[in-house]
Write a protein that holds these residues in place. Structure first.
Motif, PDB file in Angstrom:
ATOM      1  N   CYS A  81      -5.301  17.430  -0.899  1.00  0.00           N
ATOM      2  CA  CYS A  81      -4.535  16.313  -1.461  1.00  0.00           C
ATOM      3  C   CYS A  81      -4.775  16.171  -2.960  1.00  0.00           C
ATOM      4  O   CYS A  81      -5.827  16.568  -3.469  1.00  0.00           O
ATOM      5  N   LYS A  82      -3.795  15.587  -3.644  1.00  0.00           N
ATOM      6  CA  LYS A  82      -3.939  15.273  -5.053  1.00  0.00           C
ATOM      7  C   LYS A  82      -4.959  14.153  -5.224  1.00  0.00           C
ATOM      8  O   LYS A  82      -5.204  13.365  -4.312  1.00  0.00           O
ATOM      9  N   GLU A  83      -5.499  14.054  -6.427  1.00  0.00           N
ATOM     10  CA  GLU A  83      -6.468  12.998  -6.727  1.00  0.00           C
ATOM     11  C   GLU A  83      -5.864  11.618  -6.514  1.00  0.00           C
ATOM     12  O   GLU A  83      -6.500  10.721  -5.952  1.00  0.00           O
ATOM     13  N   THR A  84      -4.610  11.449  -6.946  1.00  0.00           N
ATOM     14  CA  THR A  84      -3.964  10.137  -6.797  1.00  0.00           C
ATOM     15  C   THR A  84      -3.729   9.800  -5.329  1.00  0.00           C
ATOM     16  O   THR A  84      -3.802   8.635  -4.936  1.00  0.00           O
ATOM     17  N   THR A  85      -3.455  10.829  -4.512  1.00  0.00           N
ATOM     18  CA  THR A  85      -3.268  10.602  -3.077  1.00  0.00           C
ATOM     19  C   THR A  85      -4.578  10.174  -2.435  1.00  0.00           C
ATOM     20  O   THR A  85      -4.616   9.234  -1.624  1.00  0.00           O
ATOM     21  N   ILE A  86      -5.667  10.837  -2.799  1.00  0.00           N
ATOM     22  CA  ILE A  86      -6.980  10.478  -2.262  1.00  0.00           C
ATOM     23  C   ILE A  86      -7.339   9.057  -2.652  1.00  0.00           C
ATOM     24  O   ILE A  86      -7.861   8.282  -1.837  1.00  0.00           O
ATOM     25  N   TYR A  87      -7.031   8.696  -3.892  1.00  0.00           N
ATOM     26  CA  TYR A  87      -7.315   7.334  -4.366  1.00  0.00           C
ATOM     27  C   TYR A  87      -6.538   6.304  -3.547  1.00  0.00           C
ATOM     28  O   TYR A  87      -7.059   5.268  -3.144  1.00  0.00           O
ATOM     29  N   SER A  88      -5.259   6.619  -3.268  1.00  0.00           N
ATOM     30  CA  SER A  88      -4.436   5.716  -2.460  1.00  0.00           C
ATOM     31  C   SER A  88      -4.975   5.610  -1.036  1.00  0.00           C
ATOM     32  O   SER A  88      -5.036   4.516  -0.462  1.00  0.00           O
ATOM     33  N   TYR A  89      -5.366   6.759  -0.465  1.00  0.00           N
ATOM     34  CA  TYR A  89      -5.957   6.751   0.882  1.00  0.00           C
ATOM     35  C   TYR A  89      -7.227   5.912   0.914  1.00  0.00           C
ATOM     36  O   TYR A  89      -7.461   5.136   1.847  1.00  0.00           O
ATOM     37  N   ARG A  90      -8.082   6.110  -0.091  1.00  0.00           N
ATOM     38  CA  ARG A  90      -9.349   5.386  -0.143  1.00  0.00           C
ATOM     39  C   ARG A  90      -9.124   3.877  -0.150  1.00  0.00           C
ATOM     40  O   ARG A  90      -9.825   3.129   0.542  1.00  0.00           O
ATOM     41  N   LYS A  91      -8.149   3.426  -0.918  1.00  0.00           N
ATOM     42  CA  LYS A  91      -7.873   1.983  -0.973  1.00  0.00           C
ATOM     43  C   LYS A  91      -7.457   1.449   0.386  1.00  0.00           C
ATOM     44  O   LYS A  91      -7.910   0.381   0.819  1.00  0.00           O
ATOM     45  N   LYS A  92      -6.584   2.168   1.071  1.00  0.00           N
ATOM     46  CA  LYS A  92      -6.111   1.705   2.377  1.00  0.00           C
ATOM     47  C   LYS A  92      -7.216   1.779   3.427  1.00  0.00           C
ATOM     48  O   LYS A  92      -7.319   0.912   4.300  1.00  0.00           O
ATOM     49  N   ILE A  93      -8.034   2.820   3.353  1.00  0.00           N
ATOM     50  CA  ILE A  93      -9.137   2.944   4.303  1.00  0.00           C
ATOM     51  C   ILE A  93     -10.147   1.820   4.102  1.00  0.00           C
ATOM     52  O   ILE A  93     -10.593   1.179   5.065  1.00  0.00           O
ATOM     53  N   ASP A  94     -10.513   1.561   2.840  1.00  0.00           N
ATOM     54  CA  ASP A  94     -11.506   0.524   2.552  1.00  0.00           C
ATOM     55  C   ASP A  94     -10.976  -0.880   2.831  1.00  0.00           C
ATOM     56  O   ASP A  94     -11.723  -1.755   3.271  1.00  0.00           O
ATOM     57  N   LYS A  95      -9.684  -1.079   2.577  1.00  0.00           N
ATOM     58  CA  LYS A  95      -9.116  -2.416   2.705  1.00  0.00           C
ATOM     59  C   LYS A  95      -8.651  -2.740   4.115  1.00  0.00           C
ATOM     60  O   LYS A  95      -8.762  -3.895   4.575  1.00  0.00           O
ATOM     61  N   ARG A 234       7.105  18.163 -13.727  1.00  0.00           N
ATOM     62  CA  ARG A 234       5.798  17.525 -13.655  1.00  0.00           C
ATOM     63  C   ARG A 234       5.988  16.008 -13.732  1.00  0.00           C
ATOM     64  O   ARG A 234       7.077  15.517 -13.986  1.00  0.00           O
ATOM     65  N   GLN A 235       4.895  15.297 -13.548  1.00  0.00           N
ATOM     66  CA  GLN A 235       4.873  13.864 -13.799  1.00  0.00           C
ATOM     67  C   GLN A 235       3.563  13.525 -14.500  1.00  0.00           C
ATOM     68  O   GLN A 235       2.626  14.335 -14.543  1.00  0.00           O
ATOM     69  N   VAL A 236       3.486  12.342 -15.062  1.00  0.00           N
ATOM     70  CA  VAL A 236       2.267  11.866 -15.703  1.00  0.00           C
ATOM     71  C   VAL A 236       1.726  10.708 -14.884  1.00  0.00           C
ATOM     72  O   VAL A 236       2.472   9.789 -14.526  1.00  0.00           O
ATOM     73  N   GLN A 237       0.439  10.757 -14.566  1.00  0.00           N
ATOM     74  CA  GLN A 237      -0.211   9.675 -13.840  1.00  0.00           C
ATOM     75  C   GLN A 237      -1.573   9.405 -14.456  1.00  0.00           C
ATOM     76  O   GLN A 237      -2.187  10.289 -15.054  1.00  0.00           O
ATOM     77  N   MET A 238      -2.060   8.169 -14.281  1.00  0.00           N
ATOM     78  CA  MET A 238      -3.388   7.836 -14.762  1.00  0.00           C
ATOM     79  C   MET A 238      -4.418   8.371 -13.779  1.00  0.00           C
ATOM     80  O   MET A 238      -4.372   8.045 -12.592  1.00  0.00           O
ATOM     81  N   SER A 239      -5.337   9.199 -14.270  1.00  0.00           N
ATOM     82  CA  SER A 239      -6.401   9.739 -13.412  1.00  0.00           C
ATOM     83  C   SER A 239      -7.372   8.628 -13.053  1.00  0.00           C
ATOM     84  O   SER A 239      -7.806   7.857 -13.915  1.00  0.00           O
ATOM     85  N   ASN A 240      -7.711   8.535 -11.773  1.00  0.00           N
ATOM     86  CA  ASN A 240      -8.618   7.479 -11.324  1.00  0.00           C
ATOM     87  C   ASN A 240     -10.078   7.804 -11.622  1.00  0.00           C
ATOM     88  O   ASN A 240     -10.933   6.929 -11.520  1.00  0.00           O
ATOM     89  N   THR A 241     -10.370   9.041 -12.001  1.00  0.00           N
ATOM     90  CA  THR A 241     -11.742   9.418 -12.328  1.00  0.00           C
ATOM     91  C   THR A 241     -11.962   9.509 -13.836  1.00  0.00           C
ATOM     92  O   THR A 241     -12.877   8.903 -14.372  1.00  0.00           O
ATOM     93  N   SER A 242     -11.081  10.244 -14.528  1.00  0.00           N
ATOM     94  CA  SER A 242     -11.252  10.404 -15.974  1.00  0.00           C
ATOM     95  C   SER A 242     -10.645   9.253 -16.769  1.00  0.00           C
ATOM     96  O   SER A 242     -10.949   9.082 -17.940  1.00  0.00           O
TER      97      SER A 242
END
Length: 411
Positions: A81-95, A234-242
């Motif tokens: 998965c992409k970093e942004t997808t993992i970040y989205s998954y993490r939010k839903k899992i934690d919440k 491509r697209q531009v997204q804000m990296s949740n780590t960097s």
């Protein structure tokens, strides 16, 4: 196997039993307030049976739901998965998932428990899109749990999302997308004319139906002025780590080349000429944007998670200021405040429910209104499934109503 411990606390009795360990730490469940030891034991036995109820004889692991989902995120998702997808998954899992299911053993999850979990979320007002994502996370994770030998079969196989005919107890949280009327569009463009940084993003969304990240990820190499086409590469997204703006592949890998009209061709020609003139004027002070790994506090670098080249590779962004610096997608937050009438005391409201995605819905509806077939609209918008395109075009315009009236009159 967990045992029931009954103790007296003051005037009342309490039962207590051990749950599945989480993060290597023991967890306990307890309840007090029982008048007799016998009452506490009976309640404890029932509670433990409900906790352990699974119907499965396959018991390779005592891992908790919480610990397994952490393993799934850090192993399977990191390689698929992409970093942004993992970040989205993490939010839903934690919440959503961990607070209600995390304390249970993974092997104890059953179809009734998971169906009730999904039904509860439905009745709490979560949108069908959110429920579909949640179901996808649970299904994907438990499928991998079967492959890895944690459980013998996935209890998500027969879990469904409530039918469209059933109304949730709480109205859906999803805000309906509002079409932009010609009058509203004219007011928006007058407020953000060509001299404003937000003008090109607004025009590309309205005339091309591009997503926000796709607009700000465009480079001059993506425009073919002779063929009058635009390529989404491509697209531009804000990296949740960097915490930097990052190049990634388009959502759902929706690489595509679409036709653009004369208004967009001429607008982009003027913008390219303006940037070329500014580059000569600023000379050595002009900012040349480059591809980079993580470089803190450098506004002239964009992080590359794709295949745009090595560190230092120049990139020529369409969304660039006069001095060459990158125009960030965050400017659209101010645009929204202006259109909502919240940017100042004298700022009139153009549309209360507008957001950038409204332009994408409007573009799709205008194409359908003009007689463009749904598959062609699907490709243009970059949708994986045509039912999403149908959702985008489920608005009825005045022109559609006129056509209906004409059809009725001719019967």
């Amino acid at each position: 196997m967990a045992k029931i411990n009954v103790t007296k606390r003051g005037k009342f009795y309490q039962y207590r039993f051990q749950l599945a360990s989480q993060n290597g730490q023991r967890k306990w469940f307890s309840k007090s307030g029982f008048k007799t030891k016998k009452e506490a034991e009976a309640a404890g036995i029932k509670a433990l049976a409900q906790y352990n109820e699974t119907g499965l004889t396959f018991k390779p692991s005592e891992i908790s739901v919480s610990d397994y989902f952490n393993i799934w995120l850090n192993s399977y998702c990191k390689t698929h998965c992409k970093e942004t997808t993992i970040y989205s998954y993490r939010k839903k899992i934690d919440k959503m998932i961990i607070p209600e299911l995390g304390k249970y053993k993974l092997k104890a999850l059953s179809h009734p428990v998971l169906q009730k979990f999904m039904d509860d979320k439905f009745n709490e007002g979560y949108s069908r899109n959110s429920l579909a994502v949640l179901k996808g996370i649970l299904s994907g994770a438990l499928k991998e749990a079967v492959k890895d030998g944690y459980i013998s079969q996935s209890p998500m196989i027969y879990v469904d999302i409530q039918s469209d005919r059933i109304k949730p107890k709480v109205p859906t949280r999803k805000k309906p997308k509002e079409l932009v009327t010609p009058e509203q569009w004219q007011a928006i463009i007058e407020r953000f004319p060509e001299s404003q940084p937000a003008h090109i993003p607004l025009m590309l969304a309205y005339h091309c139906g591009l997503r926000l990240g796709e607009v700000f990820g465009l480079m001059w190499e993506d425009i073919d002025f002779e063929a009058k086409t635009l390529s989404v590469n491509r697209q531009v997204q804000m990296s949740n780590t960097s915490k930097q703006w990052t190049f990634t592949d388009p959502k759902y890998n929706s690489f595509r080349t679409i036709d653009i009209d004369d208004a967009i061709v001429n607008l982009l020609r003027r913008e390219r000429a303006h940037q070329n003139k500014a580059r000569l004027y600023y000379a050595e002070y002009y900012t040349q944007l480059c591809v980079s790994g993580y470089v803190p506090d450098q506004s002239d670098h964009l992080y590359n998670s794709g295949s745009l080249g090595t560190d230092g590779t120049p990139v020529h962004m369409i969304m660039a200021r006069e001095n060459g610096t990158f125009i960030q997608p965050r400017i659209m937050q101010h645009v929204g405040r202006v259109i909502h009438g919240k940017a100042g005391k004298e700022c009139p409201c153009i549309s209360e429910n507008w957001d950038f995605h409204s332009l994408r819905h409007t573009h799709a509806t205008m194409l359908l209104d003009a007689g463009v077939p749904l598959p062609a609209i699907q490709y243009r918008l970059g949708h994986t499934h045509i039912n999403m395109t149908e959702h985008y075009t489920n608005h009825v315009t005045d022109n559609m109503r006129d056509n209906i009236r004409k059809a009725i009159s001719s019967l």
